[in-house]
Design a protein around this motif. Structure first.
Motif, PDB file in Angstrom:
ATOM      1  N   ASN A   1      -5.135   8.588  -3.028  1.00  0.00           N
ATOM      2  CA  ASN A   1      -4.742   8.233  -1.668  1.00  0.00           C
ATOM      3  C   ASN A   1      -3.296   8.643  -1.387  1.00  0.00           C
ATOM      4  OD1 ASN A   1      -7.240   7.066  -1.007  1.00  0.00           O
ATOM      5  ND2 ASN A   1      -6.640   5.088  -1.881  1.00  0.00           N
TER       6      ASN A   1
ATOM      7  N   ASN B   1       0.851  -1.188   0.000  1.00  0.00           N
ATOM      8  CA  ASN B   1       0.000   0.000   0.000  1.00  0.00           C
ATOM      9  C   ASN B   1       0.887   1.237   0.000  1.00  0.00           C
ATOM     10  OD1 ASN B   1      -1.631   2.251   0.964  1.00  0.00           O
ATOM     11  ND2 ASN B   1      -3.209   0.713   1.373  1.00  0.00           N
TER      12      ASN B   1
ATOM     13  N   SER C   1       0.192   4.523  -0.271  1.00  0.00           N
ATOM     14  CA  SER C   1      -0.216   5.661   0.553  1.00  0.00           C
ATOM     15  C   SER C   1       0.136   5.416   2.016  1.00  0.00           C
ATOM     16  CB  SER C   1      -1.710   5.934   0.394  1.00  0.00           C
ATOM     17  OG  SER C   1      -2.488   4.816   0.798  1.00  0.00           O
TER      18      SER C   1
ATOM     19  N   ASN D   1      -3.191  12.480  -1.050  1.00  0.00           N
ATOM     20  CA  ASN D   1      -3.692  12.914   0.259  1.00  0.00           C
ATOM     21  C   ASN D   1      -2.692  12.620   1.377  1.00  0.00           C
ATOM     22  OD1 ASN D   1      -6.117  13.916  -0.755  1.00  0.00           O
ATOM     23  ND2 ASN D   1      -7.148  11.930  -0.606  1.00  0.00           N
TER      24      ASN D   1
END
Length: 507
Positions: free
Chosen positions: A494, A445, A447, A497
């Motif tokens: 994502n 992942n 992010s 952010n």
């Protein structure tokens, strides 16, 4: 073939003309000792690595990085003794001898003159003799080489590396070598620290603000279109609501100083991390030009570059030949005779040339790769250190490459940087920067990786600047353009952010 006859051009003159001698003095501590062996030789004992070697008395011992190698030197001769332990790795004495010599054989500047097995202390050892042309302008150029790989076991090897201004007679230089029982703990390496420089006013202000007095971390960025185009960088800064004070660019001796591009960076107040590779395109082929630079053949280029930096009159983070301990770069010692001295001499030559021309706006950044490939002692990153006078900032590089390629694994930021940051911290008092880093997409992942990075990076107190890499690597084995490692920072909401929130903590 009688190799001794081939090699027996006497080095006795070296001892006569040299006045750098230990004489009958002895040196001893718990880990290493020097004792007199005869009127002309000393015996060096290394207890933790378990060996004794006899060498000429006129050689001066250097143990600055004794955990990597013990170095003996005179004006005409260098002998380095290195220890490799391949336990818990795939390497053996066979891969060490075969793969380790491949780089030399792939460089036309070097010629292997002999390769054979010969016993030392009753142990069959692998000897490689090679040489290169003498460098023009160097009155004394140690251009004759020998490596003697002496296996303790199939997984433990002591290597004697010799470089000389005259053809090498091994039995004269090293009349005795033997293994002994290991004992004791190795002493600590020397700790290196930068020498204070006389930068120009703007560069001194930048150095103080971002390295000496910085109580936080500032982030830079590599954006492939900058400084050719400004809009993408401005777009990213608006997207993240963050001002990147440092940008990254790559150059080689093929490329001139791009004044218009650099001026664009200056107009935006961006300090450029200016990476320079010692390579040139010769007969349509990329070639390392380390030797040619040392010979002065590229003085016109360096003089022009120095003039351009003087006219630029703005701070520059100047990074020469990063990742030099990686076999993917042509200037690595893997290709350049296993001789890290040549890397150092080239670095110093460039540094001294700029100093001679009055350049005072360059902050010199020395930047090995996180791991050495091949991971052999002669290629250890510390062997490439140019010296305290020549390095202002120590650079770190580690990527989370993901797991697209076999053998690669997804790594958290801490897993990548803990592995070598604390080693660097124990060896250097310099301020540090991450010269380039990022996270790939494949394997985890992305992010969450950046969230963790922002929460973790502050524990590395010496790191003052960290340059994010906003680009892509491609799989060149595929018939069509295929991204292997996607390091882009702006293709996933994502990730965007996570970066927006992370940057808030560092404004």
């Amino acid at each position: 073939m009688n190799f001794k006859k081939y090699l027996a051009i006497s080095l006795i003159a070296l001892a006569i003309t040299s006045n750098l001698a230990y004489g009958d003095e002895t040196y001893s501590d718990e880990s290493t000792q020097i004792t007199s062996y005869s009127t002309s030789y000393n015996k060096y004992t290394n207890n933790p690595f378990g060996y004794q070697i006899v060498l000429p008395k006129y050689l001066i011992l250097n143990e600055d990085i004794v955990n990597v190698k013990s170095r003996f030197e005179s004006k005409n001769l260098v002998v380095e003794v290195l220890y490799d332990d391949f336990n818990n790795t795939l390497d053996t004495k066979y891969s060490y001898n075969i793969y380790g010599n491949n780089g030399i054989k792939r460089n036309d500047e070097f010629e292997v003159t002999a390769e054979y097995e010969h016993p030392f202390g009753g142990v069959s050892s692998h000897i490689t003799l090679y040489e290169r042309r003498k460098l023009k302008g160097d009155e004394i150029d140690r251009n004759y080489y020998a490596t003697i790989a002496i296996p303790r076991t199939s997984k433990e090897i002591v290597t004697v590396f010799i470089k000389s201004a005259a053809p090498i007679y091994i039995d004269y230089i090293m009349p005795s070598f033997k293994f002994i029982d290991k004992s004791g703990k190795m002493k600590e390496d020397k700790v290196f620290e930068p020498v204070k420089k006389q930068f120009d006013v703007l560069t001194q202000e930048f150095y103080e603000q971002y390295f000496e007095k910085n109580d936080k971390i500032d982030f830079g960025i590599f954006e492939p279109t900058f400084p050719t185009y400004q809009y993408r960088l401005v777009q990213l800064e608006n997207l993240y609501n963050y001002n990147f004070p440092v940008t990254l660019t790559y150059n080689s001796f093929v490329l001139p100083f791009k004044s218009a591009y650099m001026e664009k960076a200056k107009e935006l107040g961006k300090v450029v991390e200016y990476t320079l590779y010692t390579t040139d395109m010769i007969e349509n082929k990329e070639k390392d030009i380390t030797l040619e630079i040392i010979e002065g053949k590229y003085d016109d280029y360096l003089d022009s570059l120095a003039e351009s930096f003087n006219e630029y009159d703005f701070p520059v983070l100047f990074r020469i030949n990063n990742e030099m301990n990686g076999a993917w770069v042509l200037y690595s010692s893997y290709f350049v005779g296993k001789d890290t001295d040549l890397y150092i001499e080239c670095w110093r030559y460039i540094y001294d040339k700029f100093k001679e021309k009055g350049v005072d706006n360059l902050i010199f950044v020395w930047n090995p790769n996180e791991l050495s490939f091949p991971n052999f002692s002669y290629n250890n990153y510390l062997s490439y250190y140019p010296g305290n006078d020549y390095v202002d900032v120590v650079g770190l590089t580690a990527y989370n490459t993901g797991n697209y390629y076999k053998g690669e694994t997804w790594r958290k930021f801490e897993e990548a940087y803990d592995a070598f940051y604390y080693d660097y911290e124990s060896h250097f008092k310099h301020p540090m920067m991450i010269t380039e880093f990022s996270c790939s997409t494949t394997g985890g992942n992305k992010s969450e990786w950046f969230v963790d990075m922002f929460n973790t990076i502050t524990k590395y107190e010496k790191i003052k600047i960290a340059v994010l890499w906003n680009g892509q690597d491609y799989d060149m084995t595929k018939p069509t353009k295929t991204v292997s490692r996607n390091y882009r920072l702006d293709q996933d909401d994502n990730v965007i952010n996570a970066l927006i929130e992370g940057f808030k903590k560092f404004k």
